[in-house]
Motif scaffolding. Structure first.
Motif, PDB file in Angstrom:
ATOM      1  N   ALA A   1     -13.472  -6.663 -31.035  1.00 20.74           N
ATOM      2  CA  ALA A   1     -12.010  -7.482 -31.706  1.00 20.74           C
ATOM      3  C   ALA A   1     -11.588  -6.263 -32.638  1.00 20.74           C
ATOM      4  O   ALA A   1     -12.020  -6.139 -33.798  1.00 20.74           O
ATOM      5  N   SER A   2     -11.374  -5.349 -31.912  1.00 19.18           N
ATOM      6  CA  SER A   2     -10.438  -4.280 -32.507  1.00 19.18           C
ATOM      7  C   SER A   2      -8.916  -4.307 -32.526  1.00 19.18           C
ATOM      8  O   SER A   2      -8.623  -2.926 -32.280  1.00 19.18           O
ATOM      9  N   PHE A   3      -8.280  -4.860 -33.631  1.00 20.27           N
ATOM     10  CA  PHE A   3      -6.517  -4.932 -32.711  1.00 20.27           C
ATOM     11  C   PHE A   3      -6.237  -5.442 -34.366  1.00 20.27           C
ATOM     12  O   PHE A   3      -6.457  -6.161 -34.988  1.00 20.27           O
ATOM     13  N   PRO A   4      -5.715  -3.763 -33.902  1.00 26.36           N
ATOM     14  CA  PRO A   4      -5.537  -4.010 -36.289  1.00 26.36           C
ATOM     15  C   PRO A   4      -4.001  -4.775 -36.625  1.00 26.36           C
ATOM     16  O   PRO A   4      -4.377  -4.969 -37.916  1.00 26.36           O
ATOM     17  N   ALA A   5      -3.408  -4.648 -35.719  1.00 28.46           N
ATOM     18  CA  ALA A   5      -1.895  -5.256 -36.425  1.00 28.46           C
ATOM     19  C   ALA A   5      -1.246  -6.932 -36.220  1.00 28.46           C
ATOM     20  O   ALA A   5      -1.052  -7.208 -36.509  1.00 28.46           O
ATOM     21  N   VAL A   6      -2.284  -6.796 -34.332  1.00 27.27           N
ATOM     22  CA  VAL A   6      -2.020  -8.422 -34.014  1.00 27.27           C
ATOM     23  C   VAL A   6      -2.816  -9.110 -34.459  1.00 27.27           C
ATOM     24  O   VAL A   6      -3.822  -9.559 -35.642  1.00 27.27           O
ATOM     25  N   LEU A   7      -1.541 -10.211 -35.748  1.00 23.86           N
ATOM     26  CA  LEU A   7      -2.046 -11.772 -36.359  1.00 23.86           C
ATOM     27  C   LEU A   7      -2.255 -12.697 -34.772  1.00 23.86           C
ATOM     28  O   LEU A   7      -1.329 -13.232 -34.526  1.00 23.86           O
ATOM     29  N   LEU A   8      -3.839 -13.123 -34.491  1.00 24.05           N
ATOM     30  CA  LEU A   8      -3.872 -13.657 -34.450  1.00 24.05           C
ATOM     31  C   LEU A   8      -4.627 -15.513 -34.544  1.00 24.05           C
ATOM     32  O   LEU A   8      -5.065 -15.681 -35.613  1.00 24.05           O
ATOM     33  N   ILE A   9      -3.651 -16.036 -34.265  1.00 26.08           N
ATOM     34  CA  ILE A   9      -3.545 -17.974 -34.490  1.00 26.08           C
ATOM     35  C   ILE A   9      -4.161 -18.700 -33.982  1.00 26.08           C
ATOM     36  O   ILE A   9      -3.237 -18.623 -32.821  1.00 26.08           O
ATOM     37  N   GLY A  10      -4.762 -19.399 -34.225  1.00 27.78           N
ATOM     38  CA  GLY A  10      -5.181 -20.547 -33.407  1.00 27.78           C
ATOM     39  C   GLY A  10      -4.499 -22.170 -33.778  1.00 27.78           C
ATOM     40  O   GLY A  10      -3.924 -22.292 -34.659  1.00 27.78           O
ATOM     41  N   LEU A  11      -3.930 -22.700 -32.867  1.00 22.09           N
ATOM     42  CA  LEU A  11      -2.851 -24.021 -33.358  1.00 22.09           C
ATOM     43  C   LEU A  11      -3.780 -24.634 -31.919  1.00 22.09           C
ATOM     44  O   LEU A  11      -3.939 -24.909 -30.825  1.00 22.09           O
ATOM     45  N   THR A  12      -3.676 -26.364 -32.658  1.00 23.23           N
ATOM     46  CA  THR A  12      -4.393 -27.479 -31.617  1.00 23.23           C
ATOM     47  C   THR A  12      -3.852 -28.514 -32.426  1.00 23.23           C
ATOM     48  O   THR A  12      -3.347 -28.466 -33.227  1.00 23.23           O
ATOM     49  N   GLY A  13      -4.543 -29.762 -32.194  1.00 17.84           N
ATOM     50  CA  GLY A  13      -4.108 -30.693 -32.203  1.00 17.84           C
ATOM     51  C   GLY A  13      -4.692 -31.898 -31.105  1.00 17.84           C
ATOM     52  O   GLY A  13      -4.365 -31.591 -29.978  1.00 17.84           O
ATOM     53  N   GLY A  14      -4.626 -33.423 -31.291  1.00 18.69           N
ATOM     54  CA  GLY A  14      -4.575 -34.223 -30.972  1.00 18.69           C
ATOM     55  C   GLY A  14      -3.781 -34.994 -29.455  1.00 18.69           C
ATOM     56  O   GLY A  14      -2.726 -34.587 -30.193  1.00 18.69           O
ATOM     57  N   ILE A  15      -3.832 -34.905 -28.204  1.00 15.29           N
ATOM     58  CA  ILE A  15      -2.941 -35.049 -27.648  1.00 15.29           C
ATOM     59  C   ILE A  15      -2.111 -36.590 -28.088  1.00 15.29           C
ATOM     60  O   ILE A  15      -2.470 -37.576 -29.045  1.00 15.29           O
ATOM     61  N   VAL A  56      -4.010 -24.196 -27.736  1.00 14.57           N
ATOM     62  CA  VAL A  56      -5.722 -24.383 -27.107  1.00 14.57           C
ATOM     63  C   VAL A  56      -5.206 -25.926 -27.752  1.00 14.57           C
ATOM     64  O   VAL A  56      -5.925 -26.531 -28.524  1.00 14.57           O
ATOM     65  N   PRO A  57      -5.195 -26.666 -26.614  1.00  8.88           N
ATOM     66  CA  PRO A  57      -6.133 -28.369 -26.797  1.00  8.88           C
ATOM     67  C   PRO A  57      -6.901 -29.036 -27.043  1.00  8.88           C
ATOM     68  O   PRO A  57      -7.599 -29.458 -28.178  1.00  8.88           O
ATOM     69  N   LEU A  58      -8.221 -27.973 -27.118  1.00  9.76           N
ATOM     70  CA  LEU A  58      -9.413 -27.891 -27.677  1.00  9.76           C
ATOM     71  C   LEU A  58     -10.036 -27.319 -27.903  1.00  9.76           C
ATOM     72  O   LEU A  58     -10.930 -26.683 -27.825  1.00  9.76           O
ATOM     73  N   ALA A  93     -10.101 -40.033 -27.057  1.00 11.05           N
ATOM     74  CA  ALA A  93     -11.759 -40.523 -27.126  1.00 11.05           C
ATOM     75  C   ALA A  93     -12.463 -39.032 -26.233  1.00 11.05           C
ATOM     76  O   ALA A  93     -14.100 -38.536 -27.049  1.00 11.05           O
ATOM     77  N   ARG A  94     -11.986 -38.579 -26.237  1.00 10.67           N
ATOM     78  CA  ARG A  94     -12.480 -37.376 -24.856  1.00 10.67           C
ATOM     79  C   ARG A  94     -12.356 -36.148 -26.280  1.00 10.67           C
ATOM     80  O   ARG A  94     -13.141 -35.024 -25.552  1.00 10.67           O
ATOM     81  N   GLN A  95     -11.730 -36.051 -26.939  1.00 13.37           N
ATOM     82  CA  GLN A  95     -11.476 -34.885 -28.222  1.00 13.37           C
ATOM     83  C   GLN A  95     -11.882 -35.214 -28.661  1.00 13.37           C
ATOM     84  O   GLN A  95     -12.708 -36.084 -28.388  1.00 13.37           O
ATOM     85  N   ALA A  96     -12.264 -33.636 -29.391  1.00 13.37           N
ATOM     86  CA  ALA A  96     -12.611 -33.795 -31.005  1.00 13.37           C
ATOM     87  C   ALA A  96     -11.890 -34.792 -31.984  1.00 13.37           C
ATOM     88  O   ALA A  96     -10.882 -35.306 -31.393  1.00 13.37           O
ATOM     89  N   THR A  97     -12.785 -35.308 -33.110  1.00 16.01           N
ATOM     90  CA  THR A  97     -12.382 -36.735 -33.618  1.00 16.01           C
ATOM     91  C   THR A  97     -11.338 -36.355 -34.566  1.00 16.01           C
ATOM     92  O   THR A  97     -11.209 -34.527 -34.513  1.00 16.01           O
ATOM     93  N   ARG A  98     -10.604 -36.316 -35.449  1.00 11.33           N
ATOM     94  CA  ARG A  98      -9.330 -36.453 -36.369  1.00 11.33           C
ATOM     95  C   ARG A  98     -10.224 -35.425 -37.048  1.00 11.33           C
ATOM     96  O   ARG A  98      -9.906 -34.799 -37.743  1.00 11.33           O
TER      97      ARG A  98
END
Length: 230
Positions: A14-28, A131-133, A175-180
């Motif tokens: 984890a040595s990326f000094p400038a990139v900003l990595l953001i996670g995006l998810t949500g249920g189907i 990433v959905p999951l 139902a197979r995904q994480a709960t809300r």
């Protein structure tokens, strides 16, 4: 709802000094893809896990070949492409077959996603990992996690009206995904999407402002790196 971004912990690489990595998810049915596309229009580099899966499962790909070896040629359409519904019918409800499918697909997809993140190492881009999951897998350290949140009944209505699902199938997949509740607990920023596309747009604008606010924070400095699986 906006939460303060949690400071990510560094993982190996984890040595990326400038990139900003953001996670995006949500249920189907949440509208995650709509939000992802809107962030891309604002300049984000989107790494879309579903798109990576489709590419690796295309004709000629090693993942498709491995799937045919395991499940047989019956999973192919006449043109040689993958019959996704046939695969779904084979694995859902059969834990062993689902485990076999995941063992074929997940390592290849993970390697490709990591390669695409690595390609951004020397940039200062906002990279959105779609990433959905994401919550279920806990596979990546990010500067923050965006959750697209939708009332489950509204999500079911959308899946039936626009994607051809039956209500039973839609609810079974949900139902197979994480709960809300689990997704919301993991969120640093929540994009509520119970209304129209016009009502969604101001929320996406607020989300982009929040992403930009992370520049120069400790969260950005620790932003990128795959988490080794236990």
């Amino acid at each position: 709802m906006v939460g303060a971004a949690r400071t990510a912990q560094r993982g190996p690489g984890a040595s990326f000094p400038a990139v900003l990595l953001i996670g995006l998810t949500g249920g189907i049915g949440s509208g995650k893809s709509t939000v992802s596309a809107a962030l891309a229009r604002r300049g984000a580099v989107v790494v879309d896990a579903d798109a990576v899966v489709r590419e690796l499962q295309s004709p000629g790909g090693s993942v498709l070949a491995a799937m045919v070896e395991h499940f047989g040629p019956g999973i192919l359409l006449p043109d040689g492409s993958l019959d996704r519904q046939k695969v779904a019918d084979l694995v859902f409800g059969d834990d062993e077959q689902l485990k076999a499918l995941n063992a074929i697909v997940h390592p290849a997809v993970g390697a490709e996603i990591n390669a695409r993140i690595e390609a951004q190492r020397d940039t200062d881009h906002v990279v959105v990992l779609d990433v959905p999951l994401l919550v279920e897998s806990k596979a990546y350290i990010t500067a923050g996690t965006i959750v697209v949140d939708t009332d489950p009944d509204i999500a079911v209505q959308r899946l039936v009206a626009f994607r051809g699902f039956t209500e039973t199938d839609a609810r079974a997949r949900m139902a197979r995904q994480a709960t809300r509740e689990d997704r919301l607990a993991a969120a640093d920023f929540v994009v509520s999407n119970d209304g129209t596309p016009e009502e969604l747009e101001p929320r996406i604008a607020e989300c982009w402002e929040w992403i930009e606010s992370l520049r120069g924070t400790e969260a950005e400095a620790a932003a990128v790196g795959p988490v080794p699986r236990a």
